[in-house]
Design a protein around this motif. Structure first.
Motif, short mmCIF file in Angstrom:
data_model
loop_
_atom_site.label_atom_id
_atom_site.label_comp_id
_atom_site.label_asym_id
_atom_site.label_seq_id
_atom_site.Cartn_x
_atom_site.Cartn_y
_atom_site.Cartn_z
N LEU A 204 4.12 0.17 -8.27
CA LEU A 204 4.69 -0.34 -7.03
C LEU A 204 6.19 -0.07 -6.96
O LEU A 204 6.79 -0.12 -5.88
N VAL B 32 1.99 -2.91 3.54
CA VAL B 32 2.46 -1.53 3.40
C VAL B 32 1.33 -0.55 3.68
O VAL B 32 0.27 -0.63 3.04
N GLU C 236 -0.64 3.19 3.76
CA GLU C 236 -0.81 4.17 2.70
C GLU C 236 0.26 5.27 2.75
O GLU C 236 0.66 5.80 1.71
N TRP D 81 1.73 -8.37 -5.96
CA TRP D 81 0.49 -7.60 -5.76
C TRP D 81 -0.15 -7.49 -7.14
O TRP D 81 0.35 -6.78 -8.01
N ASN E 267 -3.11 3.68 -3.62
CA ASN E 267 -2.66 2.34 -3.95
C ASN E 267 -3.88 1.55 -4.40
O ASN E 267 -4.73 1.19 -3.58
N PHE F 4 -0.70 -4.53 0.57
CA PHE F 4 -0.98 -3.14 0.92
C PHE F 4 -2.24 -3.02 1.76
O PHE F 4 -3.18 -3.81 1.62
#
Length: 319
Positions: free
Chosen positions: A123, A134, A136, A215, A244, A290
């Motif tokens: 990250l 966020v 991709e 995360w 991710n 994400f």
């Protein structure tokens, strides 16, 4: 046929090796193999006749070519100088994180067989202003040496894949919590420490604001996703090989609430809250959530909630 695991003596690497051995090669998309080579500065702790432990410097191109040969069908590149260590020793981090990655890629290229190459990123490649979730295709703006070096590695793996030298897969790992054992040099090490130490009856400090979003992935989910990463067909991933990996978004306050629910008020009382600017500068530059719809569609998975993660750790490691 061999699979190479750099960082194979470490916490994550040794778990990946055990998972590969348990599953076996040639199943569910995992390349067929008859041996695993652990490459690290220390011997691999996994005792199995199929595991060979090799110690050495992956930034040494000659060493990398001795390890990676024509019988290499897959490579996990997990070895790295972590975030805190990279800030403290720029030159060592450049040698390991950039030169070592390039040496390994060149060794893979020299085999002429385009082995599957799983590169663990972070990250930390992100920074600056970011949306709540966020996407991709978010541009990389690392705010640390470690993040910059991982971003370089990502670009190298993608370009070596584009050229057909390797069949690459870049896996941006969530912060792994809860790790057993002792703290490491990662700036995010506290994400395990504020759970692990209190459950062992020891004090721990939270160095970031309680509203900081993390995360996260449990070790089991992270290892399962890394096994899937080498198994999934590269054509399904597409031309851009960076993913991710799925995690769960949890604030530090929510993590501590899970600690209290699973461990009780006593362990929660052992967590102090003294801010540490050095840690905040790194960790608070990372995104906390994400869009992982594409990885989930490719078969990657994630934990259900942080209570389950803490419970899993407590049941396995707390006596």
């Amino acid at each position: 046929m061999k699979i190479i695991v750099t960082g194979g003596a470490g916490f994550l690497g040794s778990r990946v090796i055990r998972a590969l051995l348990a599953q076996g090669g040639g199943k569910d998309g995992v390349p067929a193999f008859d041996g695993i080579v652990s490459v690290d500065l220390a011997p691999c702790p996994v005792e199995d006749a199929r595991v060979t432990s090799v110690t050495g410097d992956i930034a040494d191109a000659a060493f990398a070519r001795r390890v990676v040969g024509p019988d290499t069908v897959g490579i996990y590149h997990l070895a790295a100088v972590l975030s805190g260590g990279s800030e403290q020793d720029f030159d060592l981090a450049m040698r390991v994180n950039v030169d070592g990655t390039r040496a390994l890629l060149e060794a893979a290229r020299a085999t002429g067989r385009a082995p599957r190459f799983v590169f663990t990123s972070s990250l930390a490649v992100f920074g600056g202003e970011m949306p709540e979730v966020v996407p991709e295709a978010m541009a990389l703006m690392p705010a640390s040496t470690y993040g910059s070096q991982k971003a370089i590695g990502e670009l190298l793996v993608n370009d070596y894949s584009r050229k057909g030298f390797i069949d690459g897969r870049v896996c941006r790992l969530p912060t792994i919590s809860v790790r057993p054992g002792k703290p490491n040099s990662a700036a995010s090490s506290f994400a395990s420490g504020i759970i692990r130490e209190p459950l062992a009856g020891e004090p721990s400090n939270c160095p970031v604001p309680l509203e900081t979003r993390m995360w996260l992935s449990s070790p089991d989910a992270a290892v399962a996703n890394l096994i899937h990463a080498i198994a999934v067909d590269g054509a399904r991933i597409g031309t851009w090989r960076t993913l991710n990996l799925p995690g769960i978004c949890v604030t530090v306050a929510e993590m501590l609430a899970s600690l209290e629910r699973i461990g009780g008020a006593g362990p929660r009382s052992l967590v102090s809250h003294e801010l540490e600017p050095r840690i905040m500068d790194i960790v608070c530059s990372w995104p906390g959530d994400f869009d992982v719809s594409r990885p989930l569609a490719l078969g990657f998975t994630r934990d259900t909630d942080f209570d389950a993660v803490v419970r899993q750790y407590k049941d396995e490691f707390v006596r």
